[in-house]
Design an enzyme around this catalytic site. Sequence first.
Site, PDB file in Angstrom:
ATOM      1  N   ARG A   1       0.838  -1.213   0.000  1.00 29.09           N
ATOM      2  CA  ARG A   1       0.000   0.000   0.000  1.00 29.09           C
ATOM      3  C   ARG A   1       0.870   1.259   0.000  1.00 29.09           C
ATOM      4  O   ARG A   1       0.586   2.231  -0.718  1.00 29.09           O
ATOM      5  CB  ARG A   1      -0.927  -0.029   1.214  1.00 29.09           C
ATOM      6  CG  ARG A   1      -1.879   1.149   1.289  1.00 29.09           C
ATOM      7  CD  ARG A   1      -2.905   0.976   2.418  1.00 29.09           C
ATOM      8  NE  ARG A   1      -3.527   2.259   2.710  1.00 29.09           N
ATOM      9  CZ  ARG A   1      -3.608   2.803   3.920  1.00 29.09           C
ATOM     10  NH1 ARG A   1      -3.107   2.179   4.979  1.00 29.09           N
ATOM     11  NH2 ARG A   1      -4.182   3.967   4.095  1.00 29.09           N
TER      12      ARG A   1
ATOM     13  N   HIS B   1       0.733   3.956  -2.937  1.00 28.23           N
ATOM     14  CA  HIS B   1       0.305   5.328  -2.651  1.00 28.23           C
ATOM     15  C   HIS B   1       1.419   6.344  -2.897  1.00 28.23           C
ATOM     16  O   HIS B   1       1.143   7.494  -3.231  1.00 28.23           O
ATOM     17  CB  HIS B   1      -0.230   5.444  -1.223  1.00 28.23           C
ATOM     18  CG  HIS B   1      -1.605   4.864  -1.075  1.00 28.23           C
ATOM     19  ND1 HIS B   1      -2.485   5.231  -0.090  1.00 28.23           N
ATOM     20  CD2 HIS B   1      -2.257   3.934  -1.813  1.00 28.23           C
ATOM     21  CE1 HIS B   1      -3.619   4.555  -0.227  1.00 28.23           C
ATOM     22  NE2 HIS B   1      -3.496   3.753  -1.263  1.00 28.23           N
TER      23      HIS B   1
ATOM     24  N   HIS C   1      -5.862  -6.114  -4.100  1.00 28.23           N
ATOM     25  CA  HIS C   1      -6.719  -6.295  -2.934  1.00 28.23           C
ATOM     26  C   HIS C   1      -6.808  -7.759  -2.506  1.00 28.23           C
ATOM     27  O   HIS C   1      -7.458  -8.070  -1.499  1.00 28.23           O
ATOM     28  CB  HIS C   1      -8.124  -5.718  -3.181  1.00 28.23           C
ATOM     29  CG  HIS C   1      -8.167  -4.232  -3.083  1.00 28.23           C
ATOM     30  ND1 HIS C   1      -9.233  -3.470  -3.536  1.00 28.23           N
ATOM     31  CD2 HIS C   1      -7.274  -3.346  -2.586  1.00 28.23           C
ATOM     32  CE1 HIS C   1      -8.979  -2.187  -3.309  1.00 28.23           C
ATOM     33  NE2 HIS C   1      -7.808  -2.084  -2.742  1.00 28.23           N
TER      34      HIS C   1
ATOM     35  N   TRP D   1     -10.462  -8.790   1.889  1.00 30.62           N
ATOM     36  CA  TRP D   1     -11.149  -9.076   0.616  1.00 30.62           C
ATOM     37  C   TRP D   1     -11.173 -10.580   0.337  1.00 30.62           C
ATOM     38  O   TRP D   1     -12.025 -11.059  -0.386  1.00 30.62           O
ATOM     39  CB  TRP D   1     -10.432  -8.380  -0.535  1.00 30.62           C
ATOM     40  CG  TRP D   1     -10.579  -6.904  -0.588  1.00 30.62           C
ATOM     41  CD1 TRP D   1     -11.526  -6.202  -1.300  1.00 30.62           C
ATOM     42  CD2 TRP D   1      -9.732  -5.910   0.021  1.00 30.62           C
ATOM     43  NE1 TRP D   1     -11.325  -4.837  -1.140  1.00 30.62           N
ATOM     44  CE2 TRP D   1     -10.240  -4.631  -0.338  1.00 30.62           C
ATOM     45  CE3 TRP D   1      -8.605  -5.980   0.839  1.00 30.62           C
ATOM     46  CZ2 TRP D   1      -9.638  -3.445   0.084  1.00 30.62           C
ATOM     47  CZ3 TRP D   1      -8.016  -4.794   1.267  1.00 30.62           C
ATOM     48  CH2 TRP D   1      -8.537  -3.546   0.889  1.00 30.62           C
TER      49      TRP D   1
END
Length: 286
Positions: free
Chosen positions: A39, A43, A177, A193
């Site tokens: 992540r 990002h 995910h 998920w």
Amino acid sequence: YWMIPTQRARAEGVDYKAVAADVMDLVKKNPDWGPTFVRLAWHSSGTYDKVSKTGGSGGGTIRFKEELAHGGNAGLAVTAVDWLEPIHAKYADAGLSYADLYTLAGVASIKQLGGPTIGWSSGRSDQPVEAVTPDGRLPNADVGEKLADKADADHLRSIFYRMGFNDQEIVILSGAHALGRCHTTASGYDGPWTFTPTTFNNAYYTLLTTLKWIPKDWSGPPQYVDGGTGRLMMLPSDYVLLSDKSFMKWVNVYAKDGAKFDKDFAKTFQKLEELGTQGLKATEWI
């Protein structure tokens, strides 16, 4: 007098295989850290704007509190950024930039969690806080009406087209995910998920297409849960992939073919990490 060598020149002295091995050791000990490193890498890269040619992973600006305060980065300051600090300190004198560390941590984590070996290049040099881009460049989990609707598909396209991605690549990157979970303390959403949140695979697509997803009955932000166990979740921005013909086509491709997903993900994630960068050098890291 001696000229102070630039960070990039000093970076020639970094043993990137050792850096990657240190990250992989952390993930081996703490598998749940791996998805958070992914992540962080995504990002730090996903702020790129192809029109203004600003943002992207090149400046390592996600280390600054100003960028960590952006909505999409909730929770990263006290997790992934902190966790990587000792590794940065260990190799700082050799010239390791935060920008290279954060992107390398992403590919090393994916590998440690069973994913493909992703090409990676070194040579990013950290930029000052002035290079932080405005908030709003990362995708939101839900826009427009509550739960999934056309506004969510439009939003995904506006965010990812701005970076230079197409519909296929949007679906590919959503497949990350497979890893990790949402935390009420960070995004407000809750749950993983997939049933295997520390294993990189194509389960995101198989579960999205085969399970029955229903709106979650709770006081938190609107999301979906699987009707069978109630233990899994999908965000509105995930569920909308099923109702958009162009997205759905690719969801079906990757649900059926895990090897193709690995191959296409590796290519697309490398593209993501190199958006807006210049003068990088392909580097063996494993």
